[in-house]
Scaffold this motif. Structure first.
Motif, mmCIF file in Angstrom:
data_model
loop_
_atom_site.group_PDB
_atom_site.id
_atom_site.type_symbol
_atom_site.label_atom_id
_atom_site.label_comp_id
_atom_site.label_asym_id
_atom_site.label_seq_id
_atom_site.Cartn_x
_atom_site.Cartn_y
_atom_site.Cartn_z
ATOM 1 N N UNK A 1 4.015 27.103 17.139
ATOM 2 C CA UNK A 1 3.943 28.477 17.643
ATOM 3 C C UNK A 1 3.290 28.506 19.027
ATOM 4 N N UNK A 2 2.328 27.632 19.243
ATOM 5 C CA UNK A 2 1.670 27.534 20.553
ATOM 6 C C UNK A 2 2.656 27.109 21.635
ATOM 7 N N UNK A 3 3.563 26.209 21.286
ATOM 8 C CA UNK A 3 4.590 25.786 22.237
ATOM 9 C C UNK A 3 5.475 26.967 22.613
ATOM 10 N N UNK A 4 5.934 27.728 21.623
ATOM 11 C CA UNK A 4 6.776 28.887 21.902
ATOM 12 C C UNK A 4 6.016 29.968 22.657
ATOM 13 N N UNK A 5 4.720 30.108 22.352
ATOM 14 C CA UNK A 5 3.871 31.052 23.091
ATOM 15 C C UNK A 5 3.851 30.680 24.573
ATOM 16 N N UNK A 6 3.566 29.424 24.868
ATOM 17 C CA UNK A 6 3.493 28.983 26.263
ATOM 18 C C UNK A 6 4.848 29.100 26.953
ATOM 19 N N UNK A 7 5.901 28.753 26.246
ATOM 20 C CA UNK A 7 7.239 28.858 26.819
ATOM 21 C C UNK A 7 7.589 30.311 27.134
ATOM 22 N N UNK B 1 -4.301 21.046 17.578
ATOM 23 C CA UNK B 1 -3.558 22.252 17.961
ATOM 24 C C UNK B 1 -3.256 22.259 19.463
ATOM 25 N N UNK B 2 -4.277 22.009 20.269
ATOM 26 C CA UNK B 2 -4.051 22.000 21.717
ATOM 27 C C UNK B 2 -3.179 20.812 22.126
ATOM 28 N N UNK B 3 -3.338 19.685 21.436
ATOM 29 C CA UNK B 3 -2.527 18.516 21.751
ATOM 30 C C UNK B 3 -1.057 18.732 21.466
ATOM 31 N N UNK B 4 -0.763 19.333 20.317
ATOM 32 C CA UNK B 4 0.635 19.642 19.995
ATOM 33 C C UNK B 4 1.223 20.558 21.055
ATOM 34 N N UNK B 5 0.473 21.579 21.420
ATOM 35 C CA UNK B 5 0.944 22.506 22.446
ATOM 36 C C UNK B 5 1.138 21.829 23.791
ATOM 37 N N UNK B 6 0.170 21.011 24.185
ATOM 38 C CA UNK B 6 0.244 20.344 25.490
ATOM 39 C C UNK B 6 1.415 19.371 25.557
ATOM 40 N N UNK B 7 1.560 18.556 24.535
ATOM 41 C CA UNK B 7 2.664 17.586 24.522
ATOM 42 C C UNK B 7 4.008 18.313 24.458
ATOM 43 N N UNK B 8 4.095 19.307 23.590
ATOM 44 C CA UNK B 8 5.348 20.043 23.454
ATOM 45 C C UNK B 8 5.773 20.720 24.739
ATOM 46 N N UNK B 9 4.829 21.379 25.401
ATOM 47 C CA UNK B 9 5.153 22.083 26.643
ATOM 48 C C UNK B 9 5.470 21.082 27.754
ATOM 49 N N UNK B 10 4.756 19.967 27.791
ATOM 50 C CA UNK B 10 5.042 18.955 28.813
ATOM 51 C C UNK B 10 6.450 18.386 28.638
ATOM 52 N N UNK B 11 6.827 18.096 27.406
ATOM 53 C CA UNK B 11 8.170 17.551 27.145
ATOM 54 C C UNK B 11 9.237 18.599 27.459
#
Length: 106
Positions: free
Chosen positions: A12-18, A62-72
């Motif tokens: 959800x953090x990835x989709x939030x950032x996106x 949580x932050x790592x999943x978001x950071x890696x997901x958004x970076x990829x």
């Protein structure tokens, strides 16, 4: 179950950032609503996961999943840099996340 909730929180953090990329400072309705929904979902799921997981571990994952997901996603969708040092850094974050999971004893 807590690890599954944490994974969902990270997604959800990835989709939030996106969605931040597309809401144009909250001037576009649907992307703005997505930002609010995914942000709230991410925090809520994180909150549920820290009922049983250590706070430091859960927050780092949580932050790592978001950071890696958004970076990829940035590399794939937005043609951001994919130089070797950047990719190695992403891999190091993933290794750290796996290490946190493997050292957690329930």
């Amino acid at each position: 179950m807590a690890w599954f909730l944490l994974l969902c929180a990270g997604l959800a953090e990835i989709f939030f950032a996106l969605s931040l990329k597309y809401n144009q400072s909250f001037t576009r309705l649907w992307p703005s609503l997505m930002t609010i929904v995914f942000g709230a979902a991410s925090f809520y799921l994180l909150m549920l996961s820290i009922r049983t997981l250590p706070l430091g571990t859960a927050y780092a994952v949580w932050t790592g999943i978001g950071a890696v997901g958004v970076a990829v996603i940035g590399i794939v969708l937005f043609k951001e840099s994919a130089e070797i040092l950047r990719l190695c850094s992403i891999v190091l974050v993933v290794v750290g996340l796996v290490g946190l999971k493997l050292t957690h004893i329930e």
